[in-house]
Design an enzyme around this catalytic site. Structure first.
Site, PDB file in Angstrom:
ATOM      1  N   PHE A 103      -8.778  -2.453   1.226  1.00 22.25           N
ATOM      2  CA  PHE A 103      -9.646  -2.303   2.059  1.00 22.25           C
ATOM      3  C   PHE A 103      -9.146  -1.009   3.198  1.00 22.25           C
ATOM      4  O   PHE A 103      -8.028  -0.865   3.190  1.00 22.25           O
ATOM      5  CB  PHE A 103      -9.937  -3.413   3.195  1.00 22.25           C
ATOM      6  CG  PHE A 103     -10.549  -4.504   2.670  1.00 22.25           C
ATOM      7  CD1 PHE A 103     -11.844  -4.514   2.910  1.00 22.25           C
ATOM      8  CD2 PHE A 103     -10.054  -5.327   1.578  1.00 22.25           C
ATOM      9  CE1 PHE A 103     -12.943  -5.671   2.387  1.00 22.25           C
ATOM     10  CE2 PHE A 103     -10.950  -6.583   1.086  1.00 22.25           C
ATOM     11  CZ  PHE A 103     -12.436  -6.714   1.510  1.00 22.25           C
ATOM     12  N   GLU A 130       0.895  -1.049   0.039  1.00 23.44           N
ATOM     13  CA  GLU A 130       0.086  -0.003   0.027  1.00 23.44           C
ATOM     14  C   GLU A 130       0.827   1.208   0.071  1.00 23.44           C
ATOM     15  O   GLU A 130       0.633   2.248  -0.934  1.00 23.44           O
ATOM     16  CB  GLU A 130      -0.903  -0.124   1.078  1.00 23.44           C
ATOM     17  CG  GLU A 130      -2.086  -0.940   0.996  1.00 23.44           C
ATOM     18  CD  GLU A 130      -1.546  -2.262   1.345  1.00 23.44           C
ATOM     19  OE1 GLU A 130      -0.631  -2.655   1.786  1.00 23.44           O
ATOM     20  OE2 GLU A 130      -2.509  -3.272   1.036  1.00 23.44           O
ATOM     21  N   HIS A 148     -10.787  -5.125   7.948  1.00 26.36           N
ATOM     22  CA  HIS A 148     -11.612  -4.791   6.759  1.00 26.36           C
ATOM     23  C   HIS A 148     -12.421  -3.899   7.057  1.00 26.36           C
ATOM     24  O   HIS A 148     -13.517  -3.793   6.003  1.00 26.36           O
ATOM     25  CB  HIS A 148     -12.078  -6.199   6.015  1.00 26.36           C
ATOM     26  CG  HIS A 148     -10.817  -7.394   5.596  1.00 26.36           C
ATOM     27  ND1 HIS A 148      -9.874  -7.766   6.436  1.00 26.36           N
ATOM     28  CD2 HIS A 148     -10.538  -7.683   4.622  1.00 26.36           C
ATOM     29  CE1 HIS A 148      -9.254  -8.449   5.651  1.00 26.36           C
ATOM     30  NE2 HIS A 148      -9.537  -8.431   4.395  1.00 26.36           N
ATOM     31  N   TYR A 192      -3.396   2.011   6.534  1.00 29.58           N
ATOM     32  CA  TYR A 192      -2.416   2.166   7.629  1.00 29.58           C
ATOM     33  C   TYR A 192      -0.866   2.244   7.184  1.00 29.58           C
ATOM     34  O   TYR A 192      -0.081   3.346   7.427  1.00 29.58           O
ATOM     35  CB  TYR A 192      -2.562   1.310   9.001  1.00 29.58           C
ATOM     36  CG  TYR A 192      -3.815   1.711   9.639  1.00 29.58           C
ATOM     37  CD1 TYR A 192      -4.241   3.133  10.354  1.00 29.58           C
ATOM     38  CD2 TYR A 192      -4.830   0.722   9.723  1.00 29.58           C
ATOM     39  CE1 TYR A 192      -5.083   3.247  11.070  1.00 29.58           C
ATOM     40  CE2 TYR A 192      -6.122   1.067  10.564  1.00 29.58           C
ATOM     41  CZ  TYR A 192      -6.230   2.275  11.296  1.00 29.58           C
ATOM     42  OH  TYR A 192      -7.250   2.561  11.749  1.00 29.58           O
TER      43      TYR A 192
END
Length: 323
Positions: free
Chosen positions: A78, A55, A124, A83
């Site tokens: 999700f 991510e 999620h 984070y």
């Protein structure tokens, strides 16, 4: 709603060759929620493509592309997966335009399937709106229904500022009637504007995302007892449409803010503060909040106990009416 989002992405890819869609499984699979279904076939694998499960790298790639003239629309699969990308979002994506005194454009729309309501496993389902809304340099949007999702996503992609676009997962399967031949012509509120989705006289419910539908249901039930509730959909969480919220609260003289995130330091506190600042002399009762609890977002089986229910909303309405 997912069809509306798909239509908006298709329109954005067609109208601007600089637009790119990428993320985990968004290409051949069409995304885990099928929001990007068919886009790779229509626009090519060089414009709609899969990325590694990384991510931070996805957002970092978007930052580099934006600095070089592209208009990236990355997806975080999700919300809980966002984070690891917070460093890139906060330190690069949000600041680059400011840091370069406008020389480095940052037209990124970061799509994040968000909030709860689908009873998914841990990580999620999250409510990260307060985290992102607190970061200077970011715009934050959260649609509540299919047509608004279409307009808000297109507005976000066409915007020159970075936008965190929070898609309520619980509304992906919303089958509300859509103007099949009038998507582009259908009127949309101006960018940054909230909207009154139900007019009322006795109290105002303020919400966003999936909670708008829940507030509308609460208003329907309250009406059976003669209580006329107004419902305001914020739509844009950063910047907030303070004028619409304050005007509604001043008109009804009572307000209840509803959101899924924990109470403490949630966005509801900001909304309550702006109502107090703008409409204090008109209020007949303190602003109430109905929220999630100050615990980590629970796994699926506990979601019904965590999320604001219609009964909790109506109880807050009763408290403010009896004040």
């Amino acid at each position: 709603m997912r069809d509306a989002l798909n239509r908006a992405l298709d329109t954005a890819l067609a109208e601007d060759p600089a637009t790119l869609v990428f993320g985990e499984d968004v290409g051949r699979l069409g995304g885990v929620f099928r929001v990007t279904d068919g886009l790779q076939r229509r626009h090519g694998a060089d414009r709609v493509f899969d990325t590694p499960i990384a991510e931070s790298g996805i957002v970092g790639l978007a930052v580099g592309l934006a600095m070089n003239g592209w208009r990236p629309v990355p997806e975080i699969q999700f919300d809980g997966f966002a984070y690891p990308a917070v460093d890139q979002i906060v330190n690069q994506m949000a600041r680059m335009h400011y840091r370069s005194r406008g020389a480095a454009p940052m037209p990124i729309t970061l799509r994040v399937p968000s909030f709860g309501g689908i009873q998914a496993p841990e990580h999620h389902g999250e409510s990260l709106e307060a985290l992102f809304a607190h970061v200077p340099g970011l715009r934050v949007a959260a649609p509540a229904d299919p047509l608004d999702a279409y307009h808000l996503l297109l507005q976000s992609i066409r915007c020159e500022d970075p936008v965190v676009f929070l898609e309520p997962k619980a509304r992906y399967w919303d089958r509300a009637p859509l103007p099949e031949d009038g998507w582009a012509a259908a009127p949309a509120p101006p960018m940054g504007a909230g909207r009154v989705v139900r007019a009322g006289r006795h109290a105002t419910l303020v919400a966003w995302g999936a909670m708008v539908r829940r507030c509308l249901r609460a208003a329907e039930l309250a009406a059976e007892d003669g209580v006329d509730l107004e419902v305001v959909d914020l739509r844009w969480l950063k910047p907030l449409d303070a004028d619409t919220v304050a005007a509604s609260a001043a008109r009804t003289r009572r307000a209840v803010v509803v959101h899924e995130a924990p109470l403490t330091a949630g966005l509801g506190g900001e909304v309550a503060a702006l109502i107090t600042e703008r409409a204090f002399r008109d209020l007949a009762a303190p602003v109430q909040r109905v929220t999630g609890f100050d615990v980590p977002y629970p796994a699926g089986p506990l979601e019904p106990q965590y999320l604001p229910t219609v009964d909790r909303i109506l109880f807050a309405v009763q408290r403010t009416l009896e004040y």
